[in-house]
Design an enzyme around this catalytic site. Structure first.
Site, PDB file in Angstrom:
ATOM      1  CG  LEU A  36      -2.025  -1.105   1.190  1.00 11.59           C
ATOM      2  CD1 LEU A  36      -2.965  -0.964   2.386  1.00 11.59           C
ATOM      3  CD2 LEU A  36      -2.854  -1.140  -0.094  1.00 11.59           C
ATOM      4  CE1 TYR A 142       9.158   2.050 -13.316  1.00 13.47           C
ATOM      5  CE2 TYR A 142       9.289   2.913 -15.545  1.00 13.47           C
ATOM      6  CZ  TYR A 142       8.649   2.142 -14.594  1.00 13.47           C
ATOM      7  OH  TYR A 142       7.486   1.482 -14.922  1.00 13.47           O
TER       8      TYR A 142
HETATM    9  N1  LIG Z   1       0.867   2.868 -15.550  1.00 14.60           N
HETATM   10  C1  LIG Z   1       1.671   2.828 -16.601  1.00 14.60           C
HETATM   11  O1  LIG Z   1       1.501   3.586 -17.561  1.00 14.60           O
HETATM   12  C2  LIG Z   1       2.811   1.838 -16.646  1.00 14.60           C
HETATM   13  C3  LIG Z   1       3.670   1.877 -17.754  1.00 14.60           C
HETATM   14  C4  LIG Z   1       4.713   0.969 -17.812  1.00 14.60           C
HETATM   15  C5  LIG Z   1       4.883   0.024 -16.819  1.00 14.60           C
HETATM   16  N2  LIG Z   1       4.049   0.004 -15.750  1.00 14.60           N
HETATM   17  C6  LIG Z   1       4.272  -0.996 -14.710  1.00 14.60           C
HETATM   18  O2  LIG Z   1       3.034  -1.584 -14.353  1.00 14.60           O
HETATM   19  C7  LIG Z   1       3.047  -1.930 -12.975  1.00 14.60           C
HETATM   20  C8  LIG Z   1       1.833  -1.335 -12.278  1.00 14.60           C
HETATM   21  O3  LIG Z   1       1.895   0.088 -12.406  1.00 14.60           O
HETATM   22  P1  LIG Z   1       0.706   1.041 -11.927  1.00 14.60           P
HETATM   23  O4  LIG Z   1       0.610   2.130 -12.913  1.00 14.60           O
HETATM   24  O5  LIG Z   1      -0.481   0.253 -11.581  1.00 14.60           O
HETATM   25  O6  LIG Z   1       1.367   1.681 -10.631  1.00 14.60           O
HETATM   26  P2  LIG Z   1       0.826   1.799  -9.121  1.00 14.60           P
HETATM   27  O7  LIG Z   1       1.789   2.647  -8.368  1.00 14.60           O
HETATM   28  O8  LIG Z   1      -0.598   2.193  -9.127  1.00 14.60           O
HETATM   29  O9  LIG Z   1       0.939   0.281  -8.632  1.00 14.60           O
HETATM   30  C9  LIG Z   1       2.108  -0.253  -8.069  1.00 14.60           C
HETATM   31  C10 LIG Z   1       1.683  -1.014  -6.828  1.00 14.60           C
HETATM   32  O10 LIG Z   1       2.841  -1.645  -6.261  1.00 14.60           O
HETATM   33  C11 LIG Z   1       2.761  -1.498  -4.847  1.00 14.60           C
HETATM   34  N3  LIG Z   1       4.134  -1.589  -4.330  1.00 14.60           N
HETATM   35  C12 LIG Z   1       5.147  -0.716  -4.537  1.00 14.60           C
HETATM   36  N4  LIG Z   1       6.249  -1.144  -3.889  1.00 14.60           N
HETATM   37  C13 LIG Z   1       5.909  -2.313  -3.269  1.00 14.60           C
HETATM   38  C14 LIG Z   1       6.621  -3.230  -2.450  1.00 14.60           C
HETATM   39  N5  LIG Z   1       7.895  -3.017  -2.128  1.00 14.60           N
HETATM   40  N6  LIG Z   1       5.966  -4.321  -1.991  1.00 14.60           N
HETATM   41  C15 LIG Z   1       4.656  -4.536  -2.304  1.00 14.60           C
HETATM   42  N7  LIG Z   1       3.942  -3.694  -3.056  1.00 14.60           N
HETATM   43  C16 LIG Z   1       4.560  -2.602  -3.547  1.00 14.60           C
HETATM   44  C17 LIG Z   1       2.127  -0.133  -4.626  1.00 14.60           C
HETATM   45  O11 LIG Z   1       1.558   0.023  -3.350  1.00 14.60           O
HETATM   46  C18 LIG Z   1       1.084  -0.109  -5.742  1.00 14.60           C
HETATM   47  O12 LIG Z   1      -0.136  -0.644  -5.307  1.00 14.60           O
HETATM   48  C19 LIG Z   1       4.380  -1.449 -12.427  1.00 14.60           C
HETATM   49  O13 LIG Z   1       5.281  -2.516 -12.408  1.00 14.60           O
HETATM   50  C20 LIG Z   1       4.830  -0.411 -13.441  1.00 14.60           C
HETATM   51  O14 LIG Z   1       6.224  -0.270 -13.476  1.00 14.60           O
HETATM   52  C21 LIG Z   1       3.021   0.903 -15.636  1.00 14.60           C
END
Ligand SMILES: NC(=O)c1ccc[n+]([C@@H]2O[C@H](COP(=O)([O-])OP(=O)(O)OC[C@H]3O[C@@H](n4cnc5c(N)ncnc54)[C@H](O)[C@@H]3O)[C@@H](O)[C@H]2O)c1
Length: 308
Positions: A36, A142
């Site tokens: 979270l 990143y």
């Molecule tokens: N949203 C985008 O456009 C996008 C683009 C490229 C890649 N991604 C990848 O998709 C995935 C999801 O991204 P998102 O946009 O939903 O981001 P987000 O920040 O909404 O979700 C990431 C989740 O990971 C959890 N988290 C972070 N560190 C943690 C830890 N150490 N232990 C447990 N939980 C942890 C956070 O609480 C969060 O709920 C990520 O891996 C991100 O790198 C997203």
């Protein structure tokens, strides 16, 4: 998938929430694992049939103490590029080291892994549309930590025989995210006469709706025929931030009223253009992204009850 035990790390986040909503209709054995840190408890509560474990992926004991899983979607990550440039160590810990911990859980369970990687592994590409074979050219910490995560995935596949699929997301948007569309709409709801764009506005992105990404994730998660594959998930089209702003203004009927300005400054790690070649995902997964930017902007306007 109905009998499978499925674990989603980062399931309380934006994409994780949408994925878990869909998975909860397919399997009765869904676990969300999230610390979270940026995820929200409302997202978890809105998937009532899933089991929720609040935990850090860097806490190997808790992670490995979870029941044996068949499939792990690994989405948990530090996702903010500028933050990764200011805090490379924290970014590395979560995204690179954290991924190895998740892979250890998968190795223990002999579980399949679907890894959420990013356009950031391509850095500032010079080939458009960019195919999966373009190679690693990260431009931010990143991006580099995602490269390391991918390389560990490949290592665990080659050396430990795990079934692993890597998905690289372009710019994912939809309800419950905090992206540029929401930002513009919020600014316009406050003041429809003025819209300030952070950056030059010339950067362009491949915007893909979260429901299309989720559909592709479900397809790669099913069966074993995608083992070892890498898929770009975008729409195969690039839209500049200025074009996006104009589209939003047109939808709101503000094109002759709002003055658009830019701060003209980009930030460390920012890339110029994202435009994915998605032909491999289209062909292998029989997948076509369906939601247009216009549809999605209207979705957010309706959701937030924005009226100007
Ligand atoms: N949203 C985008 O456009 C996008 C683009 C490229 C890649 N991604 C990848 O998709 C995935 C999801 O991204 P998102 O946009 O939903 O981001 P987000 O920040 O909404 O979700 C990431 C989740 O990971 C959890 N988290 C972070 N560190 C943690 C830890 N150490 N232990 C447990 N939980 C942890 C956070 O609480 C969060 O709920 C990520 O891996 C991100 O790198 C997203």
């Amino acid at each position: 998938m109905d009998e499978q035990k499925v674990l989603v790390t980062g399931g309380a986040g934006f994409i994780g929430y949408h994925l878990c909503r869909k998975l909860s209709t397919i399997t009765g054995n869904l676990t969300i694992y999230d610390d979270l840190s940026s995820g929200k408890i409302e997202n978890v509560n809105d998937v009532p049939s899933a089991k929720f474990v609040k935990g850090d992926i860097l806490d190997l004991q808790t992670l490995c103490g979870l029941p044996k899983q068949d499939l792990i979607y690994h989405l948990a990550a530090q996702v903010v590029v500028p933050y990764s440039m200011e805090n490379p160590l924290i970014d590395f810990e979560t995204n690179a080291k954290g991924t190895v911990y998740v892979l250890e859980k998968a190795r223990k369970d002999d579980a399949k892994v679907v890894f959420a990687s990013s356009a950031a592994v391509y850095g500032n590409p010079s080939v458009f549309p960019t195919p999966e074979t373009y190679g690693f050219h990260p431009f931010s910490c990143y991006g580099l930590s995602k490269v390391v995560g991918e390389e560990y995935c490949q290592m665990y596949r080659d050396q430990y025989g795990l079934d692993i699929v890597i998905t690289r997301f372009a710019n994912v948007y939809g309800l419950r995210c905090h992206g540029v569309i929401h930002d513009f709409l919020d600014k316009l709801a406050k003041n429809p006469n003025k819209l300030e764009i952070i950056g030059t506005g010339k950067q362009s992105r491949d915007f893909v709706h979260v429901s299309d990404v989720v559909e592709a994730l479900l397809r790669v998660g099913a069966g074993d025929k995608f083992n070892g594959e890498i898929y770009n998930l975008g729409v195969g089209k690039s839209t500049s931030i200025l074009e996006l702003a104009q589209l939003i203004l047109t939808i709101l009927g503000l094109q002759n009223r709002t003055i658009v300005t830019t701060t003209n400054q980009s930030w460390q790690g920012d890339v110029t253009k994202i435009w994915f070649d998605i032909s491999k995902a289209q062909k292998d997964l029989n997948w076509v992204p369906k939601v247009t930017l216009e549809d999605s902007i209207n979705e957010v306007i309706a959701d937030r009850k924005i009226s100007i």
